[in-house]
Design a protein around this motif. Structure first.
Motif, PDB file in Angstrom:
ATOM      1  N   PRO A 198       0.792  -1.374  -0.339  1.00 52.82           N
ATOM      2  CA  PRO A 198       0.115   0.001   0.015  1.00 52.82           C
ATOM      3  C   PRO A 198       0.757   1.423  -0.006  1.00 52.82           C
ATOM      4  CG  PRO A 198      -0.693  -1.563   1.390  1.00 52.82           C
ATOM      5  CD  PRO A 198       0.674  -1.914   1.167  1.00 52.82           C
ATOM      6  N   MET A 199       1.935   1.251   0.687  1.00 52.24           N
ATOM      7  CA  MET A 199       2.816   2.419   0.788  1.00 52.24           C
ATOM      8  C   MET A 199       3.446   2.705  -0.601  1.00 52.24           C
ATOM      9  SD  MET A 199       6.330   2.793   2.746  1.00 52.24           S
ATOM     10  CE  MET A 199       7.282   1.666   1.740  1.00 52.24           C
ATOM     11  N   LYS A 200       3.773   1.541  -1.281  1.00 56.06           N
ATOM     12  CA  LYS A 200       4.455   1.693  -2.444  1.00 56.06           C
ATOM     13  C   LYS A 200       3.536   2.283  -3.731  1.00 56.06           C
ATOM     14  CE  LYS A 200       8.332  -1.652  -2.243  1.00 56.06           C
ATOM     15  NZ  LYS A 200       8.611  -3.004  -2.501  1.00 56.06           N
ATOM     16  N   GLU A 201       2.365   1.575  -3.497  1.00 53.41           N
ATOM     17  CA  GLU A 201       1.187   2.132  -4.414  1.00 53.41           C
ATOM     18  C   GLU A 201       0.640   3.641  -4.228  1.00 53.41           C
ATOM     19  OE1 GLU A 201      -1.173  -2.120  -5.397  1.00 53.41           O
ATOM     20  OE2 GLU A 201      -1.976  -0.540  -3.867  1.00 53.41           O
ATOM     21  N   ALA A 202       0.931   4.211  -2.863  1.00 52.73           N
ATOM     22  CA  ALA A 202       0.358   5.403  -2.412  1.00 52.73           C
ATOM     23  C   ALA A 202       1.340   6.288  -3.302  1.00 52.73           C
ATOM     24  CB  ALA A 202       0.178   5.599  -0.931  1.00 52.73           C
ATOM     25  N   PHE A 203       2.877   6.095  -2.903  1.00 50.28           N
ATOM     26  CA  PHE A 203       4.145   6.966  -3.522  1.00 50.28           C
ATOM     27  C   PHE A 203       3.835   6.850  -4.966  1.00 50.28           C
ATOM     28  CE2 PHE A 203       8.392   7.387  -4.579  1.00 50.28           C
ATOM     29  CZ  PHE A 203       8.611   8.828  -4.365  1.00 50.28           C
ATOM     30  N   ALA A 204       3.628   5.689  -5.524  1.00 47.14           N
ATOM     31  CA  ALA A 204       3.498   5.646  -7.099  1.00 47.14           C
ATOM     32  C   ALA A 204       2.166   6.661  -7.720  1.00 47.14           C
ATOM     33  CB  ALA A 204       3.129   4.334  -7.532  1.00 47.14           C
ATOM     34  N   ARG A 205       1.211   6.857  -6.713  1.00 53.70           N
ATOM     35  CA  ARG A 205       0.381   8.036  -7.376  1.00 53.70           C
ATOM     36  C   ARG A 205       0.865   9.344  -7.181  1.00 53.70           C
ATOM     37  NH1 ARG A 205      -3.139   4.118  -4.578  1.00 53.70           N
ATOM     38  NH2 ARG A 205      -3.013   5.048  -2.507  1.00 53.70           N
ATOM     39  N   LEU A 206       1.642   9.546  -5.889  1.00 54.31           N
ATOM     40  CA  LEU A 206       2.319  10.835  -5.994  1.00 54.31           C
ATOM     41  C   LEU A 206       3.343  11.209  -7.205  1.00 54.31           C
ATOM     42  CD1 LEU A 206       3.444  11.522  -2.204  1.00 54.31           C
ATOM     43  CD2 LEU A 206       1.288  11.935  -3.337  1.00 54.31           C
ATOM     44  N   ILE A 207       4.062  10.230  -7.401  1.00 58.75           N
ATOM     45  CA  ILE A 207       4.966  10.346  -8.370  1.00 58.75           C
ATOM     46  C   ILE A 207       4.237  10.859  -9.753  1.00 58.75           C
ATOM     47  CG2 ILE A 207       6.730   9.249 -10.049  1.00 58.75           C
ATOM     48  CD1 ILE A 207       8.049  10.390  -7.767  1.00 58.75           C
ATOM     49  N   HIS A 208       3.205   9.469 -10.067  1.00 59.81           N
ATOM     50  CA  HIS A 208       2.649   9.936 -11.501  1.00 59.81           C
ATOM     51  C   HIS A 208       1.945  11.232 -11.802  1.00 59.81           C
ATOM     52  CE1 HIS A 208       2.984   5.367 -11.235  1.00 59.81           C
ATOM     53  NE2 HIS A 208       3.962   5.817 -11.807  1.00 59.81           N
ATOM     54  N   LYS A 209       1.366  11.939 -10.453  1.00 54.18           N
ATOM     55  CA  LYS A 209       0.711  13.088 -10.478  1.00 54.18           C
ATOM     56  C   LYS A 209       1.585  14.124 -10.803  1.00 54.18           C
ATOM     57  CE  LYS A 209      -2.553  15.963  -8.344  1.00 54.18           C
ATOM     58  NZ  LYS A 209      -3.104  16.441  -6.856  1.00 54.18           N
ATOM     59  N   ALA A 210       2.816  13.952 -10.244  1.00 54.01           N
ATOM     60  CA  ALA A 210       3.899  15.026 -10.316  1.00 54.01           C
ATOM     61  C   ALA A 210       4.609  15.039 -11.813  1.00 54.01           C
ATOM     62  CB  ALA A 210       5.019  14.942  -9.363  1.00 54.01           C
ATOM     63  N   GLN A 211       4.676  13.859 -12.204  1.00 64.34           N
ATOM     64  CA  GLN A 211       5.038  13.530 -13.442  1.00 64.34           C
ATOM     65  C   GLN A 211       4.085  14.084 -14.478  1.00 64.34           C
ATOM     66  OE1 GLN A 211       6.049   9.254 -13.468  1.00 64.34           O
ATOM     67  NE2 GLN A 211       8.338   9.807 -13.365  1.00 64.34           N
ATOM     68  N   ALA A 212       2.918  13.703 -14.344  1.00 60.44           N
ATOM     69  CA  ALA A 212       1.700  14.310 -15.222  1.00 60.44           C
ATOM     70  C   ALA A 212       1.717  15.693 -15.324  1.00 60.44           C
ATOM     71  CB  ALA A 212       0.449  13.763 -15.018  1.00 60.44           C
ATOM     72  N   ASP A 213       2.098  16.466 -14.166  1.00 61.16           N
ATOM     73  CA  ASP A 213       2.236  18.072 -14.015  1.00 61.16           C
ATOM     74  C   ASP A 213       3.630  18.223 -14.540  1.00 61.16           C
ATOM     75  OD1 ASP A 213      -0.301  17.464 -13.308  1.00 61.16           O
ATOM     76  OD2 ASP A 213       0.043  18.888 -11.426  1.00 61.16           O
ATOM     77  N   GLN A 214       4.423  17.344 -15.116  1.00 63.28           N
ATOM     78  CA  GLN A 214       5.818  17.769 -15.384  1.00 63.28           C
ATOM     79  C   GLN A 214       6.672  18.491 -14.374  1.00 63.28           C
ATOM     80  OE1 GLN A 214       4.891  19.719 -19.446  1.00 63.28           O
ATOM     81  NE2 GLN A 214       5.804  18.033 -20.234  1.00 63.28           N
ATOM     82  N   GLN A 215       6.500  18.047 -13.287  1.00 63.93           N
ATOM     83  CA  GLN A 215       7.234  18.662 -12.162  1.00 63.93           C
ATOM     84  C   GLN A 215       8.348  17.395 -11.500  1.00 63.93           C
ATOM     85  OE1 GLN A 215       4.724  19.997  -8.738  1.00 63.93           O
ATOM     86  NE2 GLN A 215       3.458  21.295 -10.277  1.00 63.93           N
TER      87      GLN A 215
END
Lengths: 187, 187
Positions: free
Chosen positions: B130-147
């Protein structure tokens, strides 16, 4: 026709050629097998007699020490050349990419081998000092030019790069995260 | 006055209190001693009977698994909160700083403890999913926003952060090189 000099020269050239061949094969087998590399196999692959192998390297650890010293010395030379041939930040980046490609199996060997050769005047434990000093000159120049963060210590940084996970490497040994580190060094 | 409910409630509250105390002391002793933490010492410091300790945690590995699961779950919750409360890049930075402060001695325990509890339905080997999945959501959102760089994989990145050398940490457990990583993630 045959003076002492002409008799000696070919011998020296042969000895150097054998030494270089053993060192090159030793580096390959060390990268492949690590500290348990098959010692006499080095002579076989290098097409050199066992007696010659043992004359140059009394033990496997002497060979490993020579391989490590050679690699560290090459990296020290590379740092000295980069210091005068390119911009400080480019020099830091290029040199860290070279350092990052040191074969995984070489890592952590210095201390072990250094210990076993403690009575040897050419102790491998001090073999990486010139490399560290040469890299420190690159970092300090880049920091003086405000191209690298001030809070980075060169020796600590080598520890960070060396700790990049083994599983995340390309075929040439480069970490797929070295770019993150290099980008992160910038001011 | 004494209904079944009022009789049961204090017992449950006591049990929860004991469990929480054992878990908190267990986390402290695990951070201090690693996997060889003195098991019965946990009961002594928590001022709880040995019988109660063994009722909650049949073996030391059950206690270690519970400590790890709790820490991973806290980090998963923190990621979910950051996802909605701040910018993607700030969320990634704040969360990785928390992850980076996981005590050194907790690292690498999941696999070992998971193995010893392989017959346990609450296997710790899956506890960090669950921790890895929650962090993946953070990273993917930041990547989608090109941050955050596109070539960063969330699970690999956790491996890189977890591998930061133990010797280069401040008193609160933060790596002195986490800033280099965070800076390096930016596009």
């Amino acid at each position: 026709v045959s003076t002492p000099e002409t008799r000696i020269r070919p011998q020296r050239a042969d000895a150097q050629r054998n030494y270089d061949a053993l060192l090159a094969i030793g580096a390959d087998l060390l990268a492949e097998h690590g500290a348990n590399l098959p010692f006499e196999e080095v002579a076989r692959v290098a097409v050199v007699g066992k007696g010659t192998l043992y004359r140059h390297f009394p033990t496997r650890d002497h060979l490993i020490a020579a391989v490590l010293r050679q690699r560290f010395d090459q990296l020290a030379d590379e740092a000295d050349e980069l210091l005068i041939s390119t911009s400080p930040s480019n020099a830091v980046n290029m040199w860290l990419r070279s350092f990052d490609r040191i074969p995984e199996r070489f890592r952590g060997l210095s201390a072990r081998v250094g210990e076993s050769l403690a009575d040897d005047s050419s102790a491998v434990s001090t073999a990486c000092i010139p490399m560290k000093e040469a890299f420190a000159r690159l970092i300090h120049k880049a920091q003086a030019d405000q191209q690298v963060r001030d809070d980075v210590d060169p020796v600590e940084l080598l520890g960070v790069v060396a700790a990049l996970p083994a599983g995340l490497r390309d075929e040439d040994g480069s970490s797929r995260y070295i770019d993150v580190i290099l980008r992160g060094l910038r001011t």
